[in-house]
Scaffold this motif. Structure first.
Motif, short mmCIF file in Angstrom:
data_model
loop_
_atom_site.label_atom_id
_atom_site.label_comp_id
_atom_site.label_asym_id
_atom_site.label_seq_id
_atom_site.Cartn_x
_atom_site.Cartn_y
_atom_site.Cartn_z
N SER A 1 3.90 8.77 4.75
CA SER A 1 3.82 9.99 5.58
C SER A 1 5.10 10.80 5.44
CB SER A 1 3.57 9.62 7.04
OG SER A 1 2.32 8.97 7.20
N ASP B 1 -3.36 13.29 6.81
CA ASP B 1 -2.41 12.20 7.04
C ASP B 1 -2.30 11.99 8.56
OD1 ASP B 1 0.35 11.16 7.77
OD2 ASP B 1 0.44 10.90 5.60
N ARG C 1 7.01 6.42 10.45
CA ARG C 1 6.72 4.99 10.60
C ARG C 1 6.05 4.45 9.34
NH1 ARG C 1 4.44 7.26 15.07
NH2 ARG C 1 2.34 6.51 14.54
N GLN C 2 5.19 5.28 8.73
CA GLN C 2 4.49 4.89 7.52
C GLN C 2 5.20 5.52 6.32
OE1 GLN C 2 2.03 2.69 7.67
NE2 GLN C 2 2.24 2.71 9.91
N PRO C 3 5.59 4.72 5.34
CA PRO C 3 6.39 5.26 4.21
C PRO C 3 5.72 6.41 3.47
CG PRO C 3 6.41 2.86 4.20
CD PRO C 3 5.41 3.26 5.25
N GLU D 1 -0.31 10.30 10.60
CA GLU D 1 0.98 10.44 11.27
C GLU D 1 1.45 11.88 11.27
OE1 GLU D 1 5.45 8.42 11.44
OE2 GLU D 1 3.93 7.61 10.08
#
Length: 576
Positions: A119, A193, A115-117, A195
């Protein structure tokens, strides 16, 4: 949801589509020249004729390469799925050493995008045999994961000569759980991190299950009718976790030596390191001394002197490490006071001074017996050298210290420089409870899994120094208290492998002889789910099948009653 209910359909597998494409390629496309078209027109016509042939040459498997699968097909919030490679693999030797030949299959590599670039993605592999039985096995991971589980290895408990799940018609798949280990970087560092941490704790496994089902739909035209989770250690934790949190996605679970109470185990291992840093460390020679003394007092309590302590309750009453305490100024062939106190503490519950998820306030103590066997106490508890920090090479430290203090620093303290000698669970009460709620597989409520018709095989190894078999016992009792004994017996079985280390190997240290430890748990689970018949008594064998022994249901152990000790019939499962 896909793959829910009834029996698998009879199918010729996705290979039938490939063969149909091959027949299409056998036809001939003709072209009629028109007067005056010239060489250019001829060339264009030839290229146009070749284009459908090239398309037809791709099987449903190969056509998937480069495809994307929308995030909507993944049940949890995530990015979409990218298929990075897809190819047909011909039947032949397994790429994993020691396995038998594997059948022709579609091998798909892919990634569930984050979802998070910033990660990392969740990398996965799916293996779909051309002759597919409609069922699938998700392989669990190990340690802190970070390595792609390909699904091509033999299942841990399977006899080496037994057919691989792919050869039995099962699709297999596995994942790296959402991060990749990096040389020179501690294996727990990914937890910084958020995620990646979420994926490792619980989210990666159902995401990959959904991605794998989507791949199978595209290649074979249908999703799996049954999905099983098969894991040991960290993978055993994953298996229990999906039964507890995602019961609608799984029909059966094999959970062997699961790290059920993960947060508690990290504190337990760190406490052991703390005590040994303060003068209690046992050298490999001292561990062998403890092993020999334990066997002298306890080996025959199960009816047979074979290097295995099977009757642990009787052994705890018959032997105390304090009997090895140095006396009269002696320093050789005995243990110092600090070492004896460490052993007494290590075999007792580790109390947190607070409660983690599901009300757990303590972690069970270590087992007794098998201390000096390979992958035993030397490897996990004491190590080649006394615990230190900052960490030297992990090769000279015990694994519980190496894993435990890394988990404390990156998962709880979120500080790589934090000195684990200072650690106390209660100092991190809020963070420990939050982590335990998503990481620990201690929820005893399996009612949703039972309503789905799910089935569970749980197994503990009674000389496991990586994690306490007492954690599995405590969980089993909690499930029975929650659901009732009769209801639990309808959906689950709990087995104890006496004398076995974390990897499932039981060894008579005096002779080096391997004792029986192989059993086809996938076959047992599949027969229960498909046939509806609960498993009866199970029998383990050696790798060559020459010796056998019962695998007893908790709380029983195999008691030798006379006859040939290499035959299972010579033992009876007896409650301690």
């Amino acid at each position: 949801m896909d793959g829910g209910g009834g029996r698998p359909q009879t199918s010729r597998g996705w290979g039938a589509a490939r063969r149909s494409a091959g027949r299409a390629r056998g036809g001939r496309t003709t072209m009629r020249d028109r007067p005056g078209s010239g060489r250019m027109a001829l060339a264009l016509a030839v290229l146009a004729a070749l284009a459908p042939r090239a398309a037809a040459a791709q099987s449903p498997c190969e056509a998937l390469a480069g495809a994307t699968i929308p995030a909507g097909e993944i049940g949890l919030p995530s990015g979409g799925v990218t298929v990075t490679a897809a190819r047909r693999i011909a039947a032949g030797p397994s790429p994993i050493a020691g396995n038998a030949d594997l059948p022709a299959r579609c091998e798909v590599l892919g990634r569930v995008e984050p979802r998070q670039p910033a990660s990392p993605p969740i990398v996965f592999q799916v293996n779909l045999p051309e002759e597919w039985n409609g069922r699938a096995v998700q392989y669990g991971g190990g340690g802190f994961n970070g390595v792609l589980i390909t699904g091509l290895a033999q299942l841990r408990e399977n006899p080496p000569q037994a057919p691989h799940p792919l050869s039995r018609g099962f699709a297999t798949f596995g994942t790296d759980s959402g991060h990749q280990n990096v040389p020179g970087v501690e294996i727990q560092a990914f937890a910084l991190d958020d995620e990646a941490l979420e994926n490792f704790t619980h989210a990666a496994y159902p995401k990959v299950r959904d991605a794998a089902a989507a791949v199978m739909r595209r290649v074979a035209g249908r999703a799996p009718a049954r999905v099983y989770y098969y894991g040991s250690s960290e993978g055993g934790r994953e298996g229990l976790l999906v039964a507890q949190r995602y019961p609608e996605r799984y029909d059966g679970v094999v959970s062997s030596v699961p790290v059920i109470n993960w947060v508690g185990l990290q504190g337990f291992g760190t406490r052991g390191g703390q005590m040994q840093r303060e003068g209690a460390w046992l050298s490999p020679d001292a561990v062998r001394r403890l092993h020999d003394a334990t066997l002298a007092a306890c080996d025959a309590l199960d009816g047979l002197a074979d290097g295995v302590v099977s009757n642990q309750p009787a052994c705890r009453a018959a032997f105390s490490p304090r009997s090895l305490l140095c006396a009269g100024g002696a320093t050789e062939g005995c243990l110092g006071e600090a070492s004896v106190r460490f052993l007494e503490t290590h075999r007792a519950p580790y109390e947190y001074g607070m409660a983690l998820a599901n009300g757990l306030a303590a972690y069970p103590g270590a087992p007794i017996g098998g201390e000096a066997q390979p992958d035993g106490m030397n490897a996990w508890t004491t190590g080649p050298e006394a615990p230190r920090f900052p960490l030297p090479s992990p090769a000279v430290q015990s694994r519980q210290w190496y894993y435990g203090n890394g988990a404390i620093r990156y998962f709880l303290a979120r500080d790589a420089s934090y000195d684990p000698a200072r650690f106390a669970m209660a100092d991190f009460a809020e963070g420990a409870r939050r982590l335990s709620a998503v990481m620990d597989a201690t929820d005893p409520d399996l009612s949703a899994f039972a309503r789905r018709g799910g089935r569970l095989l749980l197994k503990e190894h009674m000389a496991d120094y990586a994690q306490s078999p007492g954690a599995g016992m405590a969980y089993w009792e909690a499930v029975r208290a929650r659901l009732g004994g009769e209801a639990v017996d309808g959906i689950a079985r709990f087995y104890l492998h006496h004398g076995a280390n974390h990897s499932g190997i039981a060894t008579d240290v005096a002779t080096g002889r391997a004792l029986p430890g192989f059993v086809d748990l996938l076959g047992v689970l599949d027969a229960w789910v498909e046939g509806g018949t609960p498993p009866g008594p199970l029998v383990q064998t050696t790798a060559d099948g020459a010796a056998s022994r019962p695998l007893c249901r908790y709380p029983a152990y195999p008691h030798f009653g006379g006859g040939d000790p290499a035959r299972a019939e010579s033992f009876a499962c007896r409650a301690p």
